[in-house]
Design a protein around this motif. Structure first.
Motif, PDB file in Angstrom:
ATOM      1  N   TYR A 207       2.382 -34.579  23.879  1.00  0.00           N
ATOM      2  CA  TYR A 207       2.315 -35.803  23.095  1.00  0.00           C
ATOM      3  C   TYR A 207       1.416 -35.043  21.853  1.00  0.00           C
ATOM      4  O   TYR A 207       0.114 -34.245  22.060  1.00  0.00           O
TER       5      TYR A 207
ATOM      6  N   ILE B  77       1.930 -41.139  16.889  1.00  0.00           N
ATOM      7  CA  ILE B  77       2.118 -40.350  18.147  1.00  0.00           C
ATOM      8  C   ILE B  77       3.417 -39.786  18.546  1.00  0.00           C
ATOM      9  O   ILE B  77       4.178 -40.782  18.446  1.00  0.00           O
TER      10      ILE B  77
ATOM     11  N   ARG C 284       6.117 -37.755  20.776  1.00  0.00           N
ATOM     12  CA  ARG C 284       6.371 -37.230  22.006  1.00  0.00           C
ATOM     13  C   ARG C 284       7.748 -36.066  22.023  1.00  0.00           C
ATOM     14  O   ARG C 284       8.835 -36.490  21.315  1.00  0.00           O
TER      15      ARG C 284
ATOM     16  N   ARG D 216       1.920 -43.070  30.747  1.00  0.00           N
ATOM     17  CA  ARG D 216       2.721 -41.591  30.692  1.00  0.00           C
ATOM     18  C   ARG D 216       3.963 -41.559  31.215  1.00  0.00           C
ATOM     19  O   ARG D 216       4.714 -40.243  30.902  1.00  0.00           O
TER      20      ARG D 216
ATOM     21  N   ASN E 254       6.551 -44.896  27.310  1.00  0.00           N
ATOM     22  CA  ASN E 254       5.313 -44.929  27.207  1.00  0.00           C
ATOM     23  C   ASN E 254       4.504 -46.252  26.507  1.00  0.00           C
ATOM     24  O   ASN E 254       4.116 -46.447  25.461  1.00  0.00           O
TER      25      ASN E 254
END
Length: 435
Positions: free
Chosen positions: A269, A277, A279, A357, A363
């Motif tokens: 992340y 953000i 991933r 998570r 998420n």
């Protein structure tokens, strides 16, 4: 990093695949309470204030990591960066245990060492045996530095074991180091299939992330080699068909700092400060996915060279609802049943956002909280840079684990100098606030 009056503006194009990934992010309803309605979690302790002085150098609290002493959990350590002030180790009462200066400048006109981020590697194989290490990004020299952790060593628990021939991370020569587009954010990762240790390092004022393999050198020293790099986007296609870049000083691209790897599946992340953000796979293969955006995403801005600030235009409504730029410290809370959270510092509104998570759950946002004052002499956290969580018993003080967050405005501070430090928070109270 703490938000500076200089906003950032990127000017280059991106690949279609990344732009498409960013565009595909759906809008989400805002289920977060606003303002003071968010849960408030007080700290239990704080470290001494750091600031610029003759004794400590240009010390500025930035990023923490938590090392658990398996043999005696109540003798665990918090290891944290102080930029030009070097590296600090604290006990669980937030008292200083050791202070290590950053390396000096290597020549006239060159920058001294500046420790930006820190993370830990457990039981890395060295030429002298296995060891736990603290790994720091030295922004001043564009290198990684390594410190062996021996809790009861005379003189302090940290010993520098950096190979003197360790290479630069990004710069091709000293001129590039002097430009300070150097090693910045940092996260470590151990591949369970091979046992190899890695560091993922971002580049200041650029969108690059490098994967470095950590390698043993002679006499118990540590070095590294670059495996590959990945560049995140700096320009984004908006739903109305226009392109947008975060406003910044000309030549600066939207950088990444906060990063964390989920060891369960090797997911990285990464917080692109003015974007959101991401991933991705920790081995930097495959296509990154933007899982949440800052509120300012898509807002046009014009940079003013005289004020070194941006004048923002009307908000077209393409941003997220949980994060206010900058996205900063990212950390992971793991639970015994496999659940847990990715925590992110929403620096612009002094909050922390939590995401599930589990990758299969996309998420999902789980809630937000603030770290607020515990009394007249123990303040909360504002403009938080780095954060670290450990969901494991740490003796009688933190039986449910610990969250350490940077405070960018320690109070009472010094009117003439920046005042920063780290707050120690009972992780159990954080988890209760998210239930």
């Amino acid at each position: 990093m703490s938000r500076s009056p200089r906003a950032r503006m990127s000017v280059l194009a991106v690949t279609t695949v990344f732009a498409a990934a960013a565009l595909a992010l759906p809008a989400r309803a805002d289920h977060r309470p606003s303002g003071d309605a968010l849960p408030a979690v007080p700290p239990r302790a704080e470290t001494p204030t750091l600031h610029d002085d003759d004794a400590g150098g240009n010390a500025d609290a930035d990023d923490p990591a938590i090392w658990r002493n398996a043999a005696a959990p109540d003798r665990s350590l918090v290891i944290a960066t102080a930029k030009e002030g070097g590296l600090r180790a604290y006990d669980l009462d937030a008292r200083p245990v050791q202070s290590i200066p950053a390396p000096p400048a290597t020549g006239d006109g060159e920058a001294p060492g500046r420790f930006n981020n820190v993370d830990l590697v457990q039981r890395l194989r060295l030429s002298t045996g296995e060891a736990d290490l603290a790994v720091t990004s030295d922004r001043g020299h564009d290198q990684l530095r390594f410190y062996r952790i021996d809790r009861d060593r005379a003189g302090g628990p940290l010993t520098d074991v950096t190979d003197p021939d360790a290479p630069t991370v990004f710069a091709k020569d000293q001129a590039e180091v002097d430009e300070q587009r150097t090693a910045y954010g940092l996260a470590t990762w151990t591949d369970p299939s091979s046992g190899k240790g890695y560091a993922l390092v971002s580049r200041r004022e650029r969108t690059s992330i490098a994967l470095l393999e950590l390698l043993p050198a002679a006499d118990g020293k540590v070095t590294y080699r670059k495996v590959r790099t990945l560049d995140l986007p700096d320009t984004f296609r908006l739903p109305d068909g226009t392109s947008w870049s975060p406003c910044a000083e000309p030549g600066e691209l939207p950088q990444v700092e906060g990063m964390v790897v989920d060891p369960a599946d090797g997911t990285l992340y990464a917080g692109q400060e003015d974007v959101g953000i991401w991933r991705m796979s920790a081995d930097l293969t495959g296509t990154p996915k933007l899982i949440d955006k800052v509120r300012e995403y898509g807002v046009p801005g014009t940079y003013d060279e005289q004020t070194e600030e941006c004048t923002l235009g009307d908000d077209p409504g393409y941003g997220g609802t949980k994060l206010t730029a900058d996205v900063e410290g990212l950390t992971l809370v793991t639970e015994s049943d496999g659940d847990g959270y990715v925590l992110a510092s929403s620096q612009g509104d002094n909050t922390f956002a939590a995401y599930d998570r589990e990758r299969g759950d996309d998420n999902e946002y789980e809630g937000s909280f603030r770290v607020t004052p515990a009394g007249p002499t123990l303040d909360g956290s504002e403009e938080c840079d780095g954060a670290a969580a450990l969901h494991a018993p740490l003796g009688s003080k933190y039986p449910n684990g610990l969250l350490v967050v940077q405070d960018g405005h320690d109070a009472p501070g010094d009117a003439d100098r920046p005042s920063t430090n780290f707050k120690f928070v009972d992780l159990g109270k954080v988890l209760d606030s998210l239930d």
